[in-house]
Design a protein around this motif. Sequence first.
Motif, short mmCIF file in Angstrom:
data_model
loop_
_atom_site.label_atom_id
_atom_site.label_comp_id
_atom_site.label_asym_id
_atom_site.label_seq_id
_atom_site.Cartn_x
_atom_site.Cartn_y
_atom_site.Cartn_z
N VAL A 195 1.12 7.83 -6.51
CA VAL A 195 2.08 8.58 -5.71
C VAL A 195 1.35 9.06 -4.46
O VAL A 195 0.16 9.39 -4.51
CB VAL A 195 2.69 9.75 -6.50
CG1 VAL A 195 1.64 10.74 -6.94
CG2 VAL A 195 3.76 10.44 -5.71
N SER A 196 2.05 9.07 -3.36
CA SER A 196 1.49 9.55 -2.10
C SER A 196 1.35 11.07 -2.15
O SER A 196 2.31 11.79 -2.43
CB SER A 196 2.39 9.15 -0.94
OG SER A 196 2.06 9.89 0.22
N ARG A 197 0.17 11.55 -1.85
CA ARG A 197 -0.08 12.99 -1.81
C ARG A 197 0.80 13.65 -0.74
O ARG A 197 1.35 14.73 -0.96
CB ARG A 197 -1.55 13.25 -1.51
CG ARG A 197 -1.91 14.69 -1.41
CD ARG A 197 -3.42 14.82 -1.18
NE ARG A 197 -3.75 16.15 -0.80
CZ ARG A 197 -3.85 16.56 0.46
NH1 ARG A 197 -3.67 15.74 1.45
NH2 ARG A 197 -4.15 17.81 0.73
N THR A 198 0.96 12.98 0.39
CA THR A 198 1.78 13.51 1.48
C THR A 198 3.22 13.67 1.02
O THR A 198 3.85 14.71 1.26
CB THR A 198 1.71 12.57 2.70
OG1 THR A 198 0.35 12.41 3.07
CG2 THR A 198 2.50 13.11 3.86
N GLU A 199 3.75 12.65 0.35
CA GLU A 199 5.12 12.71 -0.16
C GLU A 199 5.27 13.82 -1.20
O GLU A 199 6.27 14.54 -1.22
CB GLU A 199 5.49 11.38 -0.83
CG GLU A 199 6.57 10.64 -0.13
CD GLU A 199 6.91 9.39 -0.88
OE1 GLU A 199 7.57 9.48 -1.94
OE2 GLU A 199 6.54 8.32 -0.39
N LEU A 200 4.28 13.93 -2.08
CA LEU A 200 4.30 14.96 -3.11
C LEU A 200 4.34 16.35 -2.47
O LEU A 200 5.10 17.22 -2.90
CB LEU A 200 3.08 14.83 -4.02
CG LEU A 200 2.98 15.82 -5.17
CD1 LEU A 200 4.16 15.67 -6.13
CD2 LEU A 200 1.67 15.64 -5.89
N MET A 201 3.56 16.54 -1.42
CA MET A 201 3.54 17.82 -0.73
C MET A 201 4.91 18.13 -0.13
O MET A 201 5.37 19.28 -0.17
CB MET A 201 2.48 17.83 0.38
CG MET A 201 1.08 17.57 -0.13
SD MET A 201 0.47 18.93 -1.11
CE MET A 201 -0.62 19.64 0.08
N GLU A 202 5.58 17.12 0.40
CA GLU A 202 6.92 17.31 0.96
C GLU A 202 7.92 17.71 -0.12
O GLU A 202 8.75 18.58 0.09
CB GLU A 202 7.40 16.05 1.69
CG GLU A 202 6.68 15.77 2.98
CD GLU A 202 6.81 16.91 3.98
OE1 GLU A 202 7.92 17.45 4.16
OE2 GLU A 202 5.78 17.27 4.58
N VAL A 203 7.84 17.09 -1.28
CA VAL A 203 8.73 17.44 -2.38
C VAL A 203 8.48 18.87 -2.82
O VAL A 203 9.41 19.63 -3.05
CB VAL A 203 8.55 16.46 -3.57
CG1 VAL A 203 9.28 16.96 -4.81
CG2 VAL A 203 9.04 15.07 -3.19
N LEU A 204 7.21 19.26 -2.89
CA LEU A 204 6.88 20.62 -3.31
C LEU A 204 7.40 21.66 -2.33
O LEU A 204 7.79 22.76 -2.73
CB LEU A 204 5.37 20.78 -3.47
CG LEU A 204 4.78 20.11 -4.71
CD1 LEU A 204 3.28 20.21 -4.69
CD2 LEU A 204 5.34 20.72 -5.97
#
Length: 87
Positions: A54-63
């Motif tokens: 999973v993309s860390r950047t995408e995960l940060m956006e979801v969070l």
Amino acid sequence: MRKVVREELAALTNGDLLTIAEAAALIRGGERTIQEWFRSGHLKRMKHGRKVLVSRTELMEVLKQEPAALSETELEARANQLLGRAG
């Protein structure tokens, strides 16, 4: 299509990809949460060989969209800790 391939290649070279276990640890949650976010379309699943990443950047956006999310500073510190980065 080319844009997606470029994004995935950039993620691979930038060290932006996390395993499901790393992503779960980052959010202080379970791997099931990450799997649910894949199923619901909140996160895109990427494969590298047999690993699901999973993309860390995408995960940060979801969070950022989650009501009980950590602050930006806490997220960055936690991500750096998990990835073994100083700072």
